[in-house]
Design a protein around this motif. Structure first.
Motif, short mmCIF file in Angstrom:
data_model
loop_
_atom_site.label_atom_id
_atom_site.label_comp_id
_atom_site.label_asym_id
_atom_site.label_seq_id
_atom_site.Cartn_x
_atom_site.Cartn_y
_atom_site.Cartn_z
N LYS A 105 121.76 52.62 32.33
CA LYS A 105 122.08 51.29 32.83
C LYS A 105 121.51 50.27 31.85
N GLU A 106 122.38 49.58 31.14
CA GLU A 106 121.94 48.72 30.04
C GLU A 106 121.01 47.61 30.51
N GLU A 107 121.24 47.09 31.71
CA GLU A 107 120.42 45.98 32.19
C GLU A 107 119.15 46.46 32.91
N ARG A 108 119.16 47.71 33.37
CA ARG A 108 117.98 48.25 34.08
C ARG A 108 117.73 49.66 33.53
N LYS A 109 117.16 49.71 32.35
CA LYS A 109 117.06 50.96 31.62
C LYS A 109 116.21 52.02 32.32
N THR A 110 115.32 51.62 33.21
CA THR A 110 114.49 52.61 33.89
C THR A 110 115.10 53.06 35.21
N HIS A 111 116.41 52.84 35.39
CA HIS A 111 117.12 53.32 36.57
C HIS A 111 118.26 54.26 36.17
N GLY A 112 118.17 54.85 35.01
CA GLY A 112 119.13 55.81 34.50
C GLY A 112 118.80 56.10 33.05
N GLY A 113 119.50 57.06 32.46
CA GLY A 113 119.25 57.38 31.06
C GLY A 113 117.81 57.82 30.82
N MET A 114 117.33 57.53 29.60
CA MET A 114 115.92 57.78 29.27
C MET A 114 115.41 56.63 28.41
N ALA A 115 114.64 55.76 29.03
CA ALA A 115 113.99 54.67 28.29
C ALA A 115 112.72 55.19 27.63
N LEU A 116 112.34 54.57 26.52
CA LEU A 116 111.08 54.87 25.85
C LEU A 116 110.08 53.77 26.15
N LEU A 117 108.83 54.18 26.41
CA LEU A 117 107.79 53.27 26.88
C LEU A 117 106.67 53.23 25.84
N ILE A 118 106.63 52.16 25.07
CA ILE A 118 105.66 52.01 23.98
C ILE A 118 105.29 50.52 23.88
N PRO A 119 104.05 50.14 23.70
CA PRO A 119 102.82 50.91 23.45
C PRO A 119 101.99 51.17 24.71
N PHE A 120 102.60 51.00 25.89
CA PHE A 120 101.97 51.47 27.13
C PHE A 120 103.06 52.03 28.01
N ALA A 121 102.68 52.93 28.91
CA ALA A 121 103.65 53.58 29.78
C ALA A 121 103.42 53.15 31.22
N ASN A 122 104.51 52.74 31.85
CA ASN A 122 104.44 52.24 33.22
C ASN A 122 103.53 51.02 33.29
N ARG A 123 102.61 50.93 34.20
CA ARG A 123 101.99 49.63 34.49
C ARG A 123 100.70 49.36 33.71
N VAL A 124 100.46 48.06 33.48
CA VAL A 124 99.15 47.54 33.10
C VAL A 124 98.76 46.51 34.16
N LYS A 125 97.66 46.77 34.83
CA LYS A 125 97.26 45.94 35.97
C LYS A 125 97.08 44.48 35.58
N ASP A 126 97.70 43.61 36.36
CA ASP A 126 97.60 42.14 36.20
C ASP A 126 98.15 41.65 34.86
N ALA A 127 98.83 42.55 34.12
CA ALA A 127 99.47 42.17 32.84
C ALA A 127 98.49 41.59 31.83
N LYS A 128 97.25 42.07 31.87
CA LYS A 128 96.28 41.63 30.88
C LYS A 128 95.24 42.72 30.68
N TYR A 129 94.60 42.69 29.53
CA TYR A 129 93.56 43.67 29.22
C TYR A 129 92.67 43.11 28.13
N THR A 130 91.50 43.67 28.01
CA THR A 130 90.54 43.25 26.98
C THR A 130 90.37 44.39 25.98
N TRP A 131 90.48 44.06 24.71
CA TRP A 131 90.35 45.05 23.65
C TRP A 131 89.51 44.47 22.52
N GLU A 132 88.43 45.18 22.19
CA GLU A 132 87.53 44.73 21.12
C GLU A 132 87.07 43.30 21.36
#
Length: 260
Positions: free
Chosen positions: A34-61
């Protein structure tokens, strides 16, 4: 574009390096993309994180980074699903696609190469190179939706499950037995994984880089069995998280074998 090998054919879109269809002996193995909803069919690739990141933020270094939010307030499914890859090599039975990821929500620039090949199954190789001068967190995943019919089972069934809070792994693990029910859960399964129903028998053969499996049942008559290098929210819980150093290359691999 299509790649073909004897009884198998796969269709790949340059947008997102997305596997749109995959069939054997004329029988569709995955739900059509599904071109508009790629994670509802086919096989989407998830990079550089897979599935969720809580609150859409993170701290690094010591620096805080912000990612695009979904309706539940988290980041989801990586940063490349809508990005246009270039085809850098192709033959009848394989294709290599490439994209350079440069996003303000990520510490460095990544050169991402994806190779799909048909060889007694569908092989996926993901090669990630850090082009920048900063190290960065990295998780790689794929989101294939396999068609099932009637009762289905997954083996091994006795596994470890990531304990969730609002769909986010807390970092704690429990022993678990997978049965047929609704899932949006992450499991630790270092071995190969088999999904079997009246429709087909699918085996995901993977190397040690892809020991996490997300199982999702959000579409009728299908089960997403998603090989991942780390758990959802690994940027916070560290489950499977790796650090990619400047100029370093990380490689990930899995193969989908089909019996029908």
């Amino acid at each position: 574009m299509h790649i073909v090998n004897q009884d198998m054919v796969a269709e790949i879109m340059e947008n997102g390096a997305y596997l749109y269809t995959f069939a054997k002996d004329g029988k569709e193995i995955i739900l059509k993309g599904k071109e508009e909803r790629k994670t509802h069919g086919g096989m989407a690739l998830l990079i550089p994180f897979a599935n969720r990141v809580k609150d859409a933020k993170y701290t690094w270094e010591g620096k805080e980074y912000y990612l695009p939010k979904n309706k539940e307030g988290n980041a989801i499914h990586g940063l490349i699903m809508d990005k246009q890859f270039s085809v850098i090599d192709k033959s009848e039975n394989y294709v290599v696609l490439q994209y350079t990821l440069d996003h303000p929500g990520y510490p460095t620039k990544l050169l991402i190469k994806v190779t799909y090949s048909l060889n007694q199954g569908l092989e996926t190789r993901i090669n990630v190179k850090n082009l920048g001068n900063l190290k960065a967190p990295l998780v790689v995943g794929a989101h294939p939706y396999f068609i099932v019919k009637g009762k289905w089972s997954i083996k091994p069934s006795k596994v470890e499950r990531c304990i969730l809070e609002k769909n986010i792994p807390t970092g704690k693990i429990e022993e678990y037995t997978i049965t047929q029910k609704d899932y949006d859960d992450c499991f630790i399964i270092p071995s190969d994984v088999t999904l079997e129903s009246e429709y087909s028998k699918i085996t995901i053969k993977k190397d040690e880089t892809m020991k996490y499996i997300q199982i999702y049942t959000g579409e009728p008559n299908a089960v997403a069995v998603e090989p991942m290098s780390g758990a959802p929210d690994a940027y916070h819980n560290n489950l499977g998280l790796v650090s990619i150093q400047p100029k370093e290359i990380k490689e990930f691999y899995f193969k989908i074998e089909v019996n029908i």
